[in-house]
Scaffold this motif. Structure first.
Motif, PDB file in Angstrom:
ATOM      1  N   VAL A  55       0.860  -1.193   0.000  1.00 46.34           N
ATOM      2  CA  VAL A  55       0.000   0.000   0.000  1.00 46.34           C
ATOM      3  C   VAL A  55       0.889   1.233   0.000  1.00 46.34           C
ATOM      4  CG1 VAL A  55      -1.736   1.295   1.290  1.00 46.34           C
ATOM      5  CG2 VAL A  55      -1.853  -1.198   1.203  1.00 46.34           C
ATOM      6  N   SER A  56       0.688   2.096  -0.997  1.00 48.50           N
ATOM      7  CA  SER A  56       1.477   3.321  -1.072  1.00 48.50           C
ATOM      8  C   SER A  56       0.705   4.536  -0.562  1.00 48.50           C
ATOM      9  CB  SER A  56       1.960   3.575  -2.502  1.00 48.50           C
ATOM     10  OG  SER A  56       0.868   3.647  -3.391  1.00 48.50           O
ATOM     11  N   GLU A  57      -0.632   4.452  -0.557  1.00 44.35           N
ATOM     12  CA  GLU A  57      -1.426   5.596  -0.081  1.00 44.35           C
ATOM     13  C   GLU A  57      -2.825   5.153   0.304  1.00 44.35           C
ATOM     14  OE1 GLU A  57      -2.878   9.930  -1.795  1.00 44.35           O
ATOM     15  OE2 GLU A  57      -1.105   8.995  -2.643  1.00 44.35           O
ATOM     16  N   VAL A  58      -3.341   5.744   1.394  1.00 47.84           N
ATOM     17  CA  VAL A  58      -4.716   5.520   1.831  1.00 47.84           C
ATOM     18  C   VAL A  58      -5.306   6.874   2.193  1.00 47.84           C
ATOM     19  CG1 VAL A  58      -6.213   4.450   3.556  1.00 47.84           C
ATOM     20  CG2 VAL A  58      -4.185   3.233   2.765  1.00 47.84           C
ATOM     21  N   ASP A  59      -6.448   7.208   1.577  1.00 50.00           N
ATOM     22  CA  ASP A  59      -7.134   8.470   1.867  1.00 50.00           C
ATOM     23  C   ASP A  59      -8.606   8.200   2.090  1.00 50.00           C
ATOM     24  OD1 ASP A  59      -4.994  10.359   1.530  1.00 50.00           O
ATOM     25  OD2 ASP A  59      -5.119  10.007  -0.622  1.00 50.00           O
ATOM     26  N   TYR A  60      -9.198   8.936   3.038  1.00 49.36           N
ATOM     27  CA  TYR A  60     -10.642   8.866   3.249  1.00 49.36           C
ATOM     28  C   TYR A  60     -11.275  10.022   2.506  1.00 49.36           C
ATOM     29  CZ  TYR A  60     -15.187   8.833   5.478  1.00 49.36           C
ATOM     30  OH  TYR A  60     -16.536   8.785   5.709  1.00 49.36           O
ATOM     31  N   ASP A  61     -12.286   9.729   1.693  1.00 47.89           N
ATOM     32  CA  ASP A  61     -12.958  10.769   0.918  1.00 47.89           C
ATOM     33  C   ASP A  61     -14.432  10.786   1.281  1.00 47.89           C
ATOM     34  OD1 ASP A  61     -13.755  12.654  -0.911  1.00 47.89           O
ATOM     35  OD2 ASP A  61     -13.247  11.501  -2.690  1.00 47.89           O
ATOM     36  N   GLY A  62     -14.825  11.769   2.111  1.00 49.63           N
ATOM     37  CA  GLY A  62     -16.227  11.982   2.441  1.00 49.63           C
ATOM     38  C   GLY A  62     -16.858  12.777   1.321  1.00 49.63           C
ATOM     39  N   ARG A  63     -17.718  12.154   0.543  1.00 44.75           N
ATOM     40  CA  ARG A  63     -18.196  12.742  -0.703  1.00 44.75           C
ATOM     41  C   ARG A  63     -19.549  13.428  -0.621  1.00 44.75           C
ATOM     42  NH1 ARG A  63     -16.312   8.389  -5.250  1.00 44.75           N
ATOM     43  NH2 ARG A  63     -14.107   8.585  -4.837  1.00 44.75           N
ATOM     44  N   GLY A  64     -20.110  13.594   0.532  1.00 43.38           N
ATOM     45  CA  GLY A  64     -21.395  14.286   0.627  1.00 43.38           C
ATOM     46  C   GLY A  64     -22.553  13.427   0.180  1.00 43.38           C
ATOM     47  N   THR A  65     -23.090  13.685  -1.020  1.00 44.78           N
ATOM     48  CA  THR A  65     -24.265  12.949  -1.488  1.00 44.78           C
ATOM     49  C   THR A  65     -23.918  11.569  -2.034  1.00 44.78           C
ATOM     50  OG1 THR A  65     -24.096  13.978  -3.675  1.00 44.78           O
ATOM     51  CG2 THR A  65     -25.532  15.040  -2.062  1.00 44.78           C
ATOM     52  N   ARG A  66     -22.685  11.367  -2.486  1.00 48.67           N
ATOM     53  CA  ARG A  66     -22.260  10.044  -2.959  1.00 48.67           C
ATOM     54  C   ARG A  66     -21.664   9.264  -1.796  1.00 48.67           C
ATOM     55  NH1 ARG A  66     -18.435  10.751  -7.876  1.00 48.67           N
ATOM     56  NH2 ARG A  66     -17.390  12.040  -6.374  1.00 48.67           N
ATOM     57  N   LEU A  83      -7.944   1.661  -5.959  1.00 47.90           N
ATOM     58  CA  LEU A  83      -9.251   1.130  -5.604  1.00 47.90           C
ATOM     59  C   LEU A  83     -10.006   2.133  -4.751  1.00 47.90           C
ATOM     60  CD1 LEU A  83      -7.041  -1.424  -5.222  1.00 47.90           C
ATOM     61  CD2 LEU A  83      -9.189  -2.609  -4.961  1.00 47.90           C
ATOM     62  N   ASP A  84     -11.324   2.203  -4.937  1.00 47.25           N
ATOM     63  CA  ASP A  84     -12.215   2.935  -4.040  1.00 47.25           C
ATOM     64  C   ASP A  84     -13.046   1.893  -3.317  1.00 47.25           C
ATOM     65  OD1 ASP A  84     -11.244   5.315  -4.960  1.00 47.25           O
ATOM     66  OD2 ASP A  84     -13.083   5.951  -5.961  1.00 47.25           O
ATOM     67  N   VAL A  85     -12.920   1.853  -1.983  1.00 40.39           N
ATOM     68  CA  VAL A  85     -13.667   0.907  -1.166  1.00 40.39           C
ATOM     69  C   VAL A  85     -14.745   1.685  -0.415  1.00 40.39           C
ATOM     70  CG1 VAL A  85     -13.523  -0.766   0.717  1.00 40.39           C
ATOM     71  CG2 VAL A  85     -11.640  -0.579  -0.915  1.00 40.39           C
ATOM     72  N   ASP A  86     -16.005   1.278  -0.590  1.00 48.29           N
ATOM     73  CA  ASP A  86     -17.130   1.932   0.076  1.00 48.29           C
ATOM     74  C   ASP A  86     -16.915   1.878   1.585  1.00 48.29           C
ATOM     75  OD1 ASP A  86     -19.755   2.264   1.387  1.00 48.29           O
ATOM     76  OD2 ASP A  86     -20.536   2.263  -0.663  1.00 48.29           O
ATOM     77  N   ALA A  88     -18.956   2.343   3.962  1.00 45.97           N
ATOM     78  CA  ALA A  88     -20.083   1.800   4.720  1.00 45.97           C
ATOM     79  C   ALA A  88     -20.244   0.296   4.506  1.00 45.97           C
ATOM     80  CB  ALA A  88     -21.372   2.516   4.344  1.00 45.97           C
ATOM     81  N   THR A  89     -19.988  -0.181   3.291  1.00 46.52           N
ATOM     82  CA  THR A  89     -20.265  -1.581   2.979  1.00 46.52           C
ATOM     83  C   THR A  89     -19.021  -2.427   2.739  1.00 46.52           C
ATOM     84  OG1 THR A  89     -20.385  -1.213   0.581  1.00 46.52           O
ATOM     85  CG2 THR A  89     -22.428  -0.904   1.856  1.00 46.52           C
ATOM     86  N   GLY A  90     -17.902  -1.802   2.383  1.00 48.69           N
ATOM     87  CA  GLY A  90     -16.691  -2.551   2.073  1.00 48.69           C
ATOM     88  C   GLY A  90     -16.635  -3.028   0.631  1.00 48.69           C
ATOM     89  N   ARG A  91     -17.634  -2.670  -0.178  1.00 48.98           N
ATOM     90  CA  ARG A  91     -17.638  -3.046  -1.598  1.00 48.98           C
ATOM     91  C   ARG A  91     -16.602  -2.234  -2.357  1.00 48.98           C
ATOM     92  NH1 ARG A  91     -22.463  -2.686  -5.441  1.00 48.98           N
ATOM     93  NH2 ARG A  91     -21.682  -0.608  -5.232  1.00 48.98           N
ATOM     94  N   ILE A  92     -15.965  -2.843  -3.339  1.00 48.65           N
ATOM     95  CA  ILE A  92     -15.043  -2.119  -4.208  1.00 48.65           C
ATOM     96  C   ILE A  92     -15.877  -1.414  -5.276  1.00 48.65           C
ATOM     97  CG2 ILE A  92     -13.166  -2.322  -5.880  1.00 48.65           C
ATOM     98  CD1 ILE A  92     -12.148  -4.704  -4.237  1.00 48.65           C
ATOM     99  N   LEU A  93     -15.833  -0.079  -5.268  1.00 52.20           N
ATOM    100  CA  LEU A  93     -16.632   0.716  -6.204  1.00 52.20           C
ATOM    101  C   LEU A  93     -15.864   1.056  -7.472  1.00 52.20           C
ATOM    102  CD1 LEU A  93     -18.282   3.208  -3.692  1.00 52.20           C
ATOM    103  CD2 LEU A  93     -19.206   1.066  -4.590  1.00 52.20           C
ATOM    104  N   LYS A  94     -14.534   1.107  -7.369  1.00 53.91           N
ATOM    105  CA  LYS A  94     -13.715   1.445  -8.529  1.00 53.91           C
ATOM    106  C   LYS A  94     -12.414   0.671  -8.430  1.00 53.91           C
ATOM    107  CE  LYS A  94     -10.911   5.035  -8.965  1.00 53.91           C
ATOM    108  NZ  LYS A  94     -10.360   6.364  -9.006  1.00 53.91           N
ATOM    109  N   TYR A  95     -11.950   0.163  -9.560  1.00 47.61           N
ATOM    110  CA  TYR A  95     -10.664  -0.518  -9.614  1.00 47.61           C
ATOM    111  C   TYR A  95      -9.992  -0.152 -10.935  1.00 47.61           C
ATOM    112  CZ  TYR A  95      -7.169  -4.180 -10.015  1.00 47.61           C
ATOM    113  OH  TYR A  95      -5.993  -4.866 -10.179  1.00 47.61           O
ATOM    114  N   GLU A  96      -8.824   0.478 -10.846  1.00 46.41           N
ATOM    115  CA  GLU A  96      -8.068   0.857 -12.036  1.00 46.41           C
ATOM    116  C   GLU A  96      -6.631   0.384 -11.863  1.00 46.41           C
ATOM    117  OE1 GLU A  96     -10.487   5.020 -12.920  1.00 46.41           O
ATOM    118  OE2 GLU A  96      -8.351   5.100 -12.465  1.00 46.41           O
TER     119      GLU A  96
END
Length: 121
Positions: A55-66, A83-86, A88-96
């Motif tokens: 792991v090179s970086e971990v950031d929390y992104d509070g997105r408001g309505t999303r 990766l973007d990990v939800d 609230a649920t732990g689901r992977i929302l984005k993987y590039e």
């Protein structure tokens, strides 16, 4: 004299209610709820998707309505994974994924390799 005392007492009561309500509103509107998925758990989820990566970086992104997400960047060999990990649920929302030795324009990243861009005259 009696009217002045009543006016001061009523004014102080109104001021207390307004100030208390403002504090309560500020407490509910400015403090976001803590994410259900911790950063550590989000990294475990990312490692399940990309085993053996670091792991090179971990950031929390509070997105408001999303959905709020943990943005996790990993490197494995010459590949860079995002990766973007939800939160609230732990689901992977984005993987590039992309090669780690390329910059944003697709050119080789030659920093630190002794390459000099100046013309040799």
């Amino acid at each position: 004299m009696q009217i002045t005392k009543k006016f001061i007492i009523v004014g102080a009561g109104v001021l207390t209610l307004v100030a208390g309500g403002g504090v309560a509103y500020a407490a509910t509107s400015s403090s976001a709820a803590a994410p259900r998925i911790t950063a550590e758990r989000a990294m475990q989820i990312a490692h399940q998707r990309v085993p053996g990566a670091w792991v090179s970086e971990v950031d929390y992104d509070g997105r408001g309505t999303r959905a709020d997400v943990w943005e996790i960047e990993l490197t494995k060999g010459s590949m860079h994974h995002e990766l973007d990990v939800d939160a609230a649920t732990g689901r992977i929302l984005k993987y590039e994924t992309e090669r780690a030795d390329r910059d944003d324009h697709g050119d080789d990243d030659r920093r630190g390799r002794g390459h000099d861009d100046r013309d040799d005259d």
